[in-house]
Design a protein around this motif. Sequence first.
Motif, mmCIF file in Angstrom:
data_model
loop_
_atom_site.group_PDB
_atom_site.id
_atom_site.type_symbol
_atom_site.label_atom_id
_atom_site.label_comp_id
_atom_site.label_asym_id
_atom_site.label_seq_id
_atom_site.Cartn_x
_atom_site.Cartn_y
_atom_site.Cartn_z
ATOM 1 N N THR A 14 15.603 1.266 -25.901
ATOM 2 C CA THR A 14 15.266 1.863 -27.187
ATOM 3 C C THR A 14 15.499 0.839 -28.280
ATOM 4 N N ALA B 299 17.847 4.428 -31.710
ATOM 5 C CA ALA B 299 19.119 4.625 -31.003
ATOM 6 C C ALA B 299 20.082 5.555 -31.741
ATOM 7 N N LEU C 42 19.338 8.375 -28.932
ATOM 8 C CA LEU C 42 19.818 7.803 -27.665
ATOM 9 C C LEU C 42 20.882 8.690 -27.005
#
Lengths: 359, 359
Positions: free
Chosen positions: A40, A45, A49
């Motif tokens: 990512t 993120a 994430l």
Amino acid sequence: MEQLSIKTSTHDYPVVIDQGLRFKLKSFINKDYPSVYIMTDSNVAPLYLDDVYNTLKDQFHVTYSIIPAGEESKSSRVYFDLMTQLIEAGVDRDGLIIALGGGMIGDLAGFVAATYLRGVDFIQMPTTILAHDSSVGGKVAINHPLGKNLIGAFYPPVAVIYDVETLQTIPFREIRSGYAEIAKHSMIHTPPFWDQIKSVTLDESLSETTLIRDLIHGINVKANIVEMDEREANIRQFLNFGHTLGHAIESELGYGKMTHGEAVAIGMLFAMELSEQHFSVSLPVDAFYDWMKRNNYPLNLPRLSVNRLMERMKRDKKTKNATIKMVLLKALGEPILVDMEDVSLRQQLESFLEKMVIR
Amino acid sequence: MEQLSIKTSTHDYPVVIDQGLRFKLKSFINKDYPSVYIMTDSNVAPLYLDDVYNTLKDQFHVTYSIIPAGEESKSSRVYFDLMTQLIEAGVDRDGLIIALGGGMIGDLAGFVAATYLRGVDFIQMPTTILAHDSSVGGKVAINHPLGKNLIGAFYPPVAVIYDVETLQTIPFREIRSGYAEIAKHSMIHTPPFWDQIKSVTLDESLSETTLIRDLIHGINVKANIVEMDEREANIRQFLNFGHTLGHAIESELGYGKMTHGEAVAIGMLFAMELSEQHFSVSLPVDAFYDWMKRNNYPLNLPRLSVNRLMERMKRDKKTKNATIKMVLLKALGEPILVDMEDVSLRQQLESFLEKMVIR
């Protein structure tokens, strides 16, 4: 939940579109992968994430890499670093890579997946509207200093999981960029799709229902074409409508000055004008110009060198034998690939750019 | 002229074997390629590049690159350099790459072809016996500092043109290396093939008739397997017979100390001994040992660390979930993939290496 299935020469894969899919990811992973590696970027993120990681961590051995956001990361250096990280994380040929992000991540992680140990499975989790286009169809690539996407492969994912909730966090500039590709899909398709798009206004009034409707329609157009021509031998080139000049402007300005979609929209405008002259037909050029204007697409360009733009258009991958090939429209929904004559193309580009500078 | 045809998921391609094919190349190129790019190495270029270049130059726009000979050239640096050269030479997606050389060139140029502009056509022109193996089946790759062939693809050529005249110039060490893979093909195939190989002596008495016979037999074995399992999901792994320990020894000694085939021959010897014990069967271990000895294969190893070899065997791409999988033989022509128990494998490797040091 909306779902469609895309056929490729090696396998079929689903495209699933819904809200909150990042929390339901497990139900779309049908294999017992010994390891899962999430790629990512530094924008995505902090937002998503953890959600993806936590959804998978009980069932799989999950590791990840956060790549600096931006087109510069689609480089050979980052590509090679990711290879090293996969080896060091012990990911084997039965591993799974998840590309969580926009087009940059999808292209980069996809090319890593295509070439790590001669190919491992990967899932596209697009987080931008623009990626409705790039995540479907299996084109993956990195950039070369001499041009975009010059190193790559055709390598379809095992699934595209499109959590439209992640689109809520993207800025309007990115919504514009993505909608230009939706508009492109509408123009190479039969007219009702463009009629639907031309009434869309890209501001706070844009509803999730409208967005999902348009995304599905766009993905359907793309899916039909790539199913018929996976490796871009013929009709897949229609998807380059607006891209010949679009790419040239994008790279001439320097990446990041204008979004991909903004540059493509200008390219489409030019391609429509060319088409009207070339085929003596009438196309909704004014309606498209108005739509661009209403939605704050950039319509003023700095003075650009026609010579350099022509050079870049020639170096474009679609170009064969140094003739510039462009996708034109005989009518809405009737794209056609045309070999352009250098002299007349140059003239028309000059007059188009003149208008774009002054109007 | 011998010719066979190999089916892949995307296309069929011919493998043509004959003397002097480098002068008849045009008759195997059926497309009007706007540009042809030859990749060869510094050993092969002085011998055969002119022949190939001159054969093509009247009909095609031909450019070339001469890469330093040796496994070190299968690197990311050389790979990216070749991409740059292709772009600067103006090779477009309709271009053709010709890989003229041994396995290094085939793997490197093949991976370049697989990923330049998302894939262009390429022809394998093997110039070694070893490359009878690597040029067929579409495996292409470059090395990573952490391991061989870790970055690559399955990308079949459009043709394999095997000019056996080019084999006249290779040294006996390379003939031995190549014949080890032929011997491997013979052992995973039904017995008459091994009976044929075991009487071959690799010296001046080796006739071209014998060589061509064995090459064709070997290519046939390989072709049958890769047609059934293009992407190494199952039976293609049988082709790794002898390679698990072979690769480990090769990299433990440092590339270049022992040829690939020499290391694989030792790996085969070990795999045969293991097979006898594992299945309580009798295999021609002594006959193979005698054949190796008669043909000057290295049979004495320096003291090697069993721990490090085990580590390397685990890192091998064939290894899943850190269990070492090896190809064993239930009988000649009956290969089988076996999950090896760490403890007993270590014991048997220790005793095997002990013998190889002293005998």
